[in-house]
Design a protein around this motif. Structure first.
Motif, PDB file in Angstrom:
ATOM      1  N   LEU A 123      26.791  44.003  36.186  1.00  0.00           N
ATOM      2  CA  LEU A 123      28.180  43.831  36.610  1.00  0.00           C
ATOM      3  C   LEU A 123      28.388  44.195  38.073  1.00  0.00           C
ATOM      4  O   LEU A 123      29.285  43.679  38.732  1.00  0.00           O
ATOM      5  N   LEU A 124      27.562  45.100  38.578  1.00  0.00           N
ATOM      6  CA  LEU A 124      27.730  45.568  39.951  1.00  0.00           C
ATOM      7  C   LEU A 124      27.088  44.631  40.978  1.00  0.00           C
ATOM      8  O   LEU A 124      27.199  44.871  42.177  1.00  0.00           O
ATOM      9  N   SER A 125      26.422  43.573  40.515  1.00  0.00           N
ATOM     10  CA  SER A 125      25.809  42.637  41.450  1.00  0.00           C
ATOM     11  C   SER A 125      26.890  41.810  42.142  1.00  0.00           C
ATOM     12  O   SER A 125      27.996  41.636  41.626  1.00  0.00           O
ATOM     13  N   ILE A 126      26.543  41.293  43.306  1.00  0.00           N
ATOM     14  CA  ILE A 126      27.511  40.522  44.093  1.00  0.00           C
ATOM     15  C   ILE A 126      27.968  39.277  43.332  1.00  0.00           C
ATOM     16  O   ILE A 126      29.109  38.826  43.476  1.00  0.00           O
ATOM     17  N   ASP A 127      27.088  38.726  42.485  1.00  0.00           N
ATOM     18  CA  ASP A 127      27.445  37.523  41.716  1.00  0.00           C
ATOM     19  C   ASP A 127      28.585  37.786  40.745  1.00  0.00           C
ATOM     20  O   ASP A 127      29.295  36.857  40.358  1.00  0.00           O
ATOM     21  N   ASN A 128      28.732  39.044  40.347  1.00  0.00           N
ATOM     22  CA  ASN A 128      29.732  39.385  39.327  1.00  0.00           C
ATOM     23  C   ASN A 128      30.880  40.223  39.877  1.00  0.00           C
ATOM     24  O   ASN A 128      31.556  40.921  39.119  1.00  0.00           O
ATOM     25  N   ALA A 129      31.119  40.140  41.184  1.00  0.00           N
ATOM     26  CA  ALA A 129      32.139  40.993  41.811  1.00  0.00           C
ATOM     27  C   ALA A 129      33.524  40.775  41.180  1.00  0.00           C
ATOM     28  O   ALA A 129      34.226  41.744  40.839  1.00  0.00           O
ATOM     29  N   ALA A 130      33.911  39.527  41.008  1.00  0.00           N
ATOM     30  CA  ALA A 130      35.235  39.240  40.427  1.00  0.00           C
ATOM     31  C   ALA A 130      35.297  39.700  38.977  1.00  0.00           C
ATOM     32  O   ALA A 130      36.309  40.244  38.525  1.00  0.00           O
ATOM     33  N   LEU A 131      34.211  39.501  38.260  1.00  0.00           N
ATOM     34  CA  LEU A 131      34.151  39.918  36.867  1.00  0.00           C
ATOM     35  C   LEU A 131      34.239  41.440  36.747  1.00  0.00           C
ATOM     36  O   LEU A 131      34.927  41.972  35.867  1.00  0.00           O
ATOM     37  N   TYR A 132      33.570  42.141  37.650  1.00  0.00           N
ATOM     38  CA  TYR A 132      33.611  43.605  37.622  1.00  0.00           C
ATOM     39  C   TYR A 132      35.036  44.104  37.859  1.00  0.00           C
ATOM     40  O   TYR A 132      35.511  45.013  37.172  1.00  0.00           O
ATOM     41  N   ARG A 133      35.736  43.490  38.802  1.00  0.00           N
ATOM     42  CA  ARG A 133      37.118  43.901  39.065  1.00  0.00           C
ATOM     43  C   ARG A 133      37.983  43.677  37.827  1.00  0.00           C
ATOM     44  O   ARG A 133      38.828  44.516  37.489  1.00  0.00           O
TER      45      ARG A 133
END
Length: 241
Positions: A123-133
């Motif tokens: 989740l902390l990867s750049i690919d999942n930035a929006a998902l993490y938020r």
């Protein structure tokens, strides 16, 4: 041979296990979680999930028409775990021991942020930035919902709440603590506890203060205080001094 081949699809369909909708949905979510852990969220396809669940892609789409819906269903499990730990913390607080409660909740936040579960790391990867938020937003809202009907109610029975916009203050505080612990994991516990005390204008610990009625053994889950109102939480667990 032609007849046998023609009958195979029907035979396979007849052998397929029929599950209740809620059971089937959970099986798909469980399969999605497993695939996300091994492949990462961004690299997982609906076909991967269907294959892991032993169902067709069409059935996955039946339960989760949009791809983000199945991701949210998996992440909701993590939110539920966070909420459960907050409920457990609240249930074991000792009456009036606010300082102990602050230290214990700091440990709780650190535990959740330090968890190296592969999906949390992904989740902390750049690919999942929006998902993490989106995940953090859902977690914060769920945690604040619990605090309002447990800790805040308990505190309000013993103290005057000195903050206004209680819910909004808690949303800002929990968001801030999660962000601080993630980006500055070495922040000392006493600093985090001080931030909570200052933000919430908490009274000193009042264990054994004469004239104060003890809290009930279980926190009230009845009417919430007015979100705009004049009351906030008692954060008090078990640590012995």
């Amino acid at each position: 041979m032609a007849r046998t081949a023609g009958e195979e699809p029907q035979q396979r369909r007849s052998r397929r296990t029929v599950l209740a909708p809620e059971v089937r949905r959970e099986a798909i979510v469980e399969a999605a979680h497993s695939v996300y852990v091994h492949k990462g969220i961004a690299r997982t396809t609906t076909s991967d999930i269907a294959r892991a669940a032993g169902v067709t892609r069409g059935l996955v789409y039946h339960y989760f028409p949009e791809p983000e819906q199945i991701v949210d269903a998996v992440l909701d499990r993590y939110v539920d775990g966070f909420v459960a730990s907050v409920r457990e913390w609240d249930a074991h607080r000792q009456v009036g021991r606010i300082d102990d409660a602050l230290w214990d909740v700091v440990a709780l936040f650190r535990h959740h942020m330090a968890d190296r579960d592969p999906l949390r790391v992904d989740l902390l990867s750049i690919d999942n930035a929006a998902l993490y938020r989106r995940y953090v937003d859902r977690a914060v809202e769920a945690v604040v919902d619990v605090l309002q009907v447990t800790t805040v109610e308990a505190y309000a029975r013993r103290h005057r709440i000195e903050i206004v916009h209680v819910r909004e203050t808690f949303v800002v505080l929990v968001h801030g603590l999660l962000g601080l612990v993630r980006t500055h994991p070495d922040t000392p516990p006493h600093v985090l506890a001080a931030i909570m005390r200052q933000t919430l204008h908490l009274d000193p610990s009042t264990a054994d203060v004469p004239g104060l009625d003890p809290e009930p053994d279980t926190a009230s889950t009845e009417a919430r205080p007015d979100d705009r109102g004049q009351r906030a939480p008692d954060v008090s667990p078990r640590r012995s001094e």
